[in-house]
Design a protein around this motif. Structure first.
Motif, PDB file in Angstrom:
ATOM      1  N   ASP A  47      -3.000  -4.592   5.128  1.00 33.33           N
ATOM      2  CA  ASP A  47      -1.957  -3.809   5.085  1.00 33.33           C
ATOM      3  C   ASP A  47      -2.265  -2.478   4.427  1.00 33.33           C
ATOM      4  N   MET A  48      -3.378  -2.204   3.704  1.00 35.72           N
ATOM      5  CA  MET A  48      -3.700  -1.138   3.054  1.00 35.72           C
ATOM      6  C   MET A  48      -5.312  -1.116   2.818  1.00 35.72           C
ATOM      7  N   ILE A  49      -5.814   0.113   3.196  1.00 32.84           N
ATOM      8  CA  ILE A  49      -7.309   0.448   2.957  1.00 32.84           C
ATOM      9  C   ILE A  49      -7.303   1.458   1.791  1.00 32.84           C
ATOM     10  N   SER A  50      -8.314   1.449   0.969  1.00 34.50           N
ATOM     11  CA  SER A  50      -8.784   2.335   0.112  1.00 34.50           C
ATOM     12  C   SER A  50     -10.138   2.605  -0.187  1.00 34.50           C
ATOM     13  N   THR A  51     -10.368   3.842  -0.012  1.00 32.98           N
ATOM     14  CA  THR A  51     -11.623   4.490  -0.241  1.00 32.98           C
ATOM     15  C   THR A  51     -11.729   5.306  -1.459  1.00 32.98           C
ATOM     16  N   SER A  52     -12.938   5.229  -1.912  1.00 28.69           N
ATOM     17  CA  SER A  52     -13.074   6.290  -3.201  1.00 28.69           C
ATOM     18  C   SER A  52     -14.622   6.662  -3.283  1.00 28.69           C
ATOM     19  N   ILE A  53     -14.786   8.155  -3.522  1.00 29.77           N
ATOM     20  CA  ILE A  53     -16.101   8.498  -3.782  1.00 29.77           C
ATOM     21  C   ILE A  53     -16.001   9.442  -4.964  1.00 29.77           C
ATOM     22  N   SER A  54     -17.206   9.132  -5.732  1.00 30.20           N
ATOM     23  CA  SER A  54     -17.344  10.008  -6.871  1.00 30.20           C
ATOM     24  C   SER A  54     -18.776  10.594  -6.737  1.00 30.20           C
ATOM     25  N   CYS A  55     -18.809  11.989  -6.728  1.00 27.06           N
ATOM     26  CA  CYS A  55     -20.054  12.721  -6.352  1.00 27.06           C
ATOM     27  C   CYS A  55     -20.452  13.694  -7.380  1.00 27.06           C
ATOM     28  N   ASP A  56     -21.835  14.026  -7.377  1.00 25.42           N
ATOM     29  CA  ASP A  56     -22.086  15.393  -8.313  1.00 25.42           C
ATOM     30  C   ASP A  56     -22.628  16.158  -7.455  1.00 25.42           C
ATOM     31  N   GLY A  57     -22.621  16.419  -6.032  1.00 27.97           N
ATOM     32  CA  GLY A  57     -23.022  17.157  -5.052  1.00 27.97           C
ATOM     33  C   GLY A  57     -22.115  17.129  -3.757  1.00 27.97           C
ATOM     34  N   ALA A  58     -22.818  17.372  -2.856  1.00 34.19           N
ATOM     35  CA  ALA A  58     -22.064  17.364  -1.325  1.00 34.19           C
ATOM     36  C   ALA A  58     -21.664  16.203  -1.007  1.00 34.19           C
ATOM     37  N   ALA A  59     -20.456  15.756  -0.667  1.00 35.90           N
ATOM     38  CA  ALA A  59     -20.153  14.339  -0.229  1.00 35.90           C
ATOM     39  C   ALA A  59     -18.907  14.554   1.180  1.00 35.90           C
ATOM     40  N   LEU A  60     -18.790  13.668   2.105  1.00 38.77           N
ATOM     41  CA  LEU A  60     -17.869  13.598   2.921  1.00 38.77           C
ATOM     42  C   LEU A  60     -17.246  12.249   3.031  1.00 38.77           C
ATOM     43  N   LEU A  61     -15.984  12.447   3.143  1.00 38.62           N
ATOM     44  CA  LEU A  61     -15.021  11.131   3.087  1.00 38.62           C
ATOM     45  C   LEU A  61     -14.410  11.211   4.551  1.00 38.62           C
ATOM     46  N   SER A  62     -14.385  10.192   5.513  1.00 39.23           N
ATOM     47  CA  SER A  62     -13.950  10.298   6.809  1.00 39.23           C
ATOM     48  C   SER A  62     -13.222   9.091   6.957  1.00 39.23           C
TER      49      SER A  62
ATOM     50  N   ALA B  49     -17.042  15.926  -7.768  1.00 39.81           N
ATOM     51  CA  ALA B  49     -15.492  15.644  -7.318  1.00 39.81           C
ATOM     52  C   ALA B  49     -15.400  14.511  -7.222  1.00 39.81           C
ATOM     53  N   VAL B  50     -14.162  13.866  -7.219  1.00 43.69           N
ATOM     54  CA  VAL B  50     -13.748  12.318  -6.857  1.00 43.69           C
ATOM     55  C   VAL B  50     -12.614  12.557  -5.851  1.00 43.69           C
ATOM     56  N   LEU B  51     -13.082  11.891  -4.824  1.00 41.68           N
ATOM     57  CA  LEU B  51     -12.400  11.960  -3.420  1.00 41.68           C
ATOM     58  C   LEU B  51     -11.807  10.421  -3.188  1.00 41.68           C
ATOM     59  N   SER B  52     -10.308  10.276  -3.096  1.00 32.63           N
ATOM     60  CA  SER B  52      -9.891   8.953  -2.823  1.00 32.63           C
ATOM     61  C   SER B  52      -9.039   9.090  -1.581  1.00 32.63           C
ATOM     62  N   GLN B  53      -8.968   8.003  -0.849  1.00 32.53           N
ATOM     63  CA  GLN B  53      -8.032   8.010   0.263  1.00 32.53           C
ATOM     64  C   GLN B  53      -7.486   6.678   0.627  1.00 32.53           C
ATOM     65  N   ASP B  54      -6.227   6.406   0.725  1.00 32.82           N
ATOM     66  CA  ASP B  54      -5.428   5.127   0.889  1.00 32.82           C
ATOM     67  C   ASP B  54      -4.887   5.459   2.452  1.00 32.82           C
ATOM     68  N   LEU B  55      -4.939   4.310   3.013  1.00 30.68           N
ATOM     69  CA  LEU B  55      -4.133   4.205   4.519  1.00 30.68           C
ATOM     70  C   LEU B  55      -3.454   3.036   4.559  1.00 30.68           C
ATOM     71  N   ARG B  56      -2.161   3.269   4.600  1.00 31.27           N
ATOM     72  CA  ARG B  56      -1.111   2.286   4.480  1.00 31.27           C
ATOM     73  C   ARG B  56      -0.678   1.810   5.889  1.00 31.27           C
ATOM     74  N   PHE B  57      -0.627   0.472   6.395  1.00 34.29           N
ATOM     75  CA  PHE B  57      -0.450   0.068   7.828  1.00 34.29           C
ATOM     76  C   PHE B  57       0.991  -0.739   7.950  1.00 34.29           C
ATOM     77  N   THR B  58       1.764  -0.469   6.923  1.00 31.32           N
ATOM     78  CA  THR B  58       3.152  -1.064   6.987  1.00 31.32           C
ATOM     79  C   THR B  58       4.311   0.067   7.551  1.00 31.32           C
ATOM     80  N   GLY B  59       4.435  -0.436   9.003  1.00 32.90           N
ATOM     81  CA  GLY B  59       5.271   0.511   9.478  1.00 32.90           C
ATOM     82  C   GLY B  59       4.480   1.394  10.238  1.00 32.90           C
ATOM     83  N   PRO B  60       4.751   2.961  10.290  1.00 27.94           N
ATOM     84  CA  PRO B  60       4.012   3.842  10.777  1.00 27.94           C
ATOM     85  C   PRO B  60       2.928   4.233   9.585  1.00 27.94           C
ATOM     86  N   VAL B  61       1.840   4.450  10.318  1.00 17.98           N
ATOM     87  CA  VAL B  61       0.628   4.633   9.229  1.00 17.98           C
ATOM     88  C   VAL B  61       1.007   5.870   8.307  1.00 17.98           C
TER      89      VAL B  61
END
Length: 86
Positions: A23-38, A58-70
């Motif tokens: 019901d949740m997907i979490s993604t995280s990237i820690s980078c010292d240059g160019a990065a793409l989180l999609s 940068a440190v990029l983090s994304q959470d997608l929750r699928f309980t009800g509307p995304v």
């Protein structure tokens, strides 16, 4: 020999079933240059796509929750330019 394929297939199906129950997907990237989180998904009467990119440390983090509307939550901690496309 065929039992190996049957067991491997059963394990793959079990792992795929576990991911479908999330019901949740979490993604995280820690980078010292160019990065793409999609991230994107397609569901019943819903679709979503987003891209987050940076060209410096940068440190990029994304959470997608699928309980009800995304719902999507994005956290960024960076020192350079940050781009966001939804």
């Amino acid at each position: 020999m065929n039992w190996i394929y049957i067991i491997a297939g059963a394990i793959c199906l079990f792992i795929g079933w576990q991911f479908s129950q999330a019901d949740m997907i979490s993604t995280s990237i820690s980078c010292d240059g160019a990065a793409l989180l999609s991230g994107s998904f397609i569901g019943l009467n819903q679709s979503y796509s987003q891209h987050l990119f940076t060209d410096d440390r940068a440190v990029l983090s994304q959470d997608l929750r699928f309980t009800g509307p995304v719902e999507s939550t994005i956290r960024v901690n960076g020192s350079g330019a940050i781009g966001y496309d939804e």
